[in-house]
Design a protein around this motif. Sequence first.
Motif, PDB file in Angstrom:
ATOM      1  N   UNK A  64       0.919  -1.240  -0.053  1.00 18.10           N
ATOM      2  CA  UNK A  64       0.042   0.090  -0.172  1.00 18.10           C
ATOM      3  C   UNK A  64       0.700   1.291  -0.033  1.00 18.10           C
ATOM      4  N   UNK A  65       2.019   1.306   0.617  1.00 17.57           N
ATOM      5  CA  UNK A  65       2.999   2.531   0.695  1.00 17.57           C
ATOM      6  C   UNK A  65       3.705   2.474  -0.679  1.00 17.57           C
ATOM      7  N   UNK A  66       3.968   1.628  -1.255  1.00 17.22           N
ATOM      8  CA  UNK A  66       4.481   1.684  -2.483  1.00 17.22           C
ATOM      9  C   UNK A  66       3.695   2.142  -3.614  1.00 17.22           C
ATOM     10  N   UNK A  67       2.190   1.732  -3.618  1.00 19.53           N
ATOM     11  CA  UNK A  67       1.225   2.308  -4.299  1.00 19.53           C
ATOM     12  C   UNK A  67       0.846   3.944  -4.157  1.00 19.53           C
ATOM     13  N   UNK A  68       0.988   4.277  -2.675  1.00 17.44           N
ATOM     14  CA  UNK A  68       0.693   5.746  -2.366  1.00 17.44           C
ATOM     15  C   UNK A  68       1.864   6.556  -3.032  1.00 17.44           C
ATOM     16  N   UNK A  69       3.042   6.062  -2.768  1.00 13.87           N
ATOM     17  CA  UNK A  69       4.374   6.961  -3.098  1.00 13.87           C
ATOM     18  C   UNK A  69       4.599   6.729  -4.712  1.00 13.87           C
ATOM     19  N   UNK A 117      11.661  13.502   8.317  1.00 14.01           N
ATOM     20  CA  UNK A 117      10.609  13.027   9.033  1.00 14.01           C
ATOM     21  C   UNK A 117       9.544  12.430   8.337  1.00 14.01           C
ATOM     22  N   UNK A 118       9.138  12.443   7.163  1.00 17.51           N
ATOM     23  CA  UNK A 118       8.143  11.920   6.398  1.00 17.51           C
ATOM     24  C   UNK A 118       8.503  10.506   6.201  1.00 17.51           C
ATOM     25  N   UNK A 119       9.814  10.268   5.979  1.00 21.62           N
ATOM     26  CA  UNK A 119      10.355   8.848   5.853  1.00 21.62           C
ATOM     27  C   UNK A 119      10.185   7.787   7.216  1.00 21.62           C
ATOM     28  N   UNK A 120      10.421   8.790   8.304  1.00 21.98           N
ATOM     29  CA  UNK A 120      10.300   8.107   9.637  1.00 21.98           C
ATOM     30  C   UNK A 120       8.839   7.601   9.957  1.00 21.98           C
ATOM     31  N   UNK A 177       9.889   4.092   6.600  1.00 20.24           N
ATOM     32  CA  UNK A 177      10.846   3.765   5.636  1.00 20.24           C
ATOM     33  C   UNK A 177      12.257   3.978   6.275  1.00 20.24           C
ATOM     34  N   UNK A 178      12.244   4.580   7.470  1.00 21.03           N
ATOM     35  CA  UNK A 178      13.748   4.755   7.987  1.00 21.03           C
ATOM     36  C   UNK A 178      13.482   4.849   9.630  1.00 21.03           C
TER      37      UNK A 178
END
Length: 247
Positions: A3-8, A198-201, A205-206
């Motif tokens: 779902x994260x991949x689809x969003x990005x 901040x977004x990646x955390x 993703x981080x």
Amino acid sequence: MKHLKAYLDAEVEARNHKDELCEERPDPLMIARRCRDEHHALTCALFAYGNAKSIVTFLSSLEPNLMDEEESVLRTRLEGKYYRFQSTEDIVQWFLTLGALKTLGGVQRVFQEGYDADGIVGGVSLVIAKLYDLNPYRSQGYEFLIGKPIVAIAKASAMKRWMMYLRWMVRRSELDMGLWNGVQQSDLIMPLDTHTFSVSRRLGLLKRTQCDMRAAIELTENLKKFDPYDPLKYDFALYRIGQEKLL
């Protein structure tokens, strides 16, 4: 993660067009794209710190061919000009240094030597070292602008402005210029700033809690799970998500 991949991927698709770079959403890349030159683009990247609108305003005031001028001309054209940590003298000396690098064959020629020997980190470090070799001038503002060669990954900052410059030079998209050949886009390292960090955390993703080179590499490796050949295609989308507070 699916779902994260689809969003990005949707965010990348929505933002991969030239209209994304505009007065309402200023970005230093919009200035670099005007003349599509590796030397002017380096100036745009290294001065890209602080408020985005202020960055674009300052960069718009610089003539793209300043690195080709003699010192006397530079001093006349740059009289009274400064930007945050950089004084007028810092800016004059920067263009003298950049002109000397151009005379040697340009940014990529030096970068490629370091890249072929030791990857992206080696390429960036060699260019930085060469810039210091070309001009003995030193000041706090001048050294902040250029940065320091990377001696050890564990002790290095994220080098965001340099990594962003490489993204502009290597990737070919509606946004990035792709002026260089000979560097694999899969080798690029994410340009990590506070927004992207901040977004990646928040997106998982981080995990690293410090915004440094190890965090930039960790994020790059995680994005390779979505696209092993072009992980930095997600950079601009992640940056905008943070900048626009979409989370």
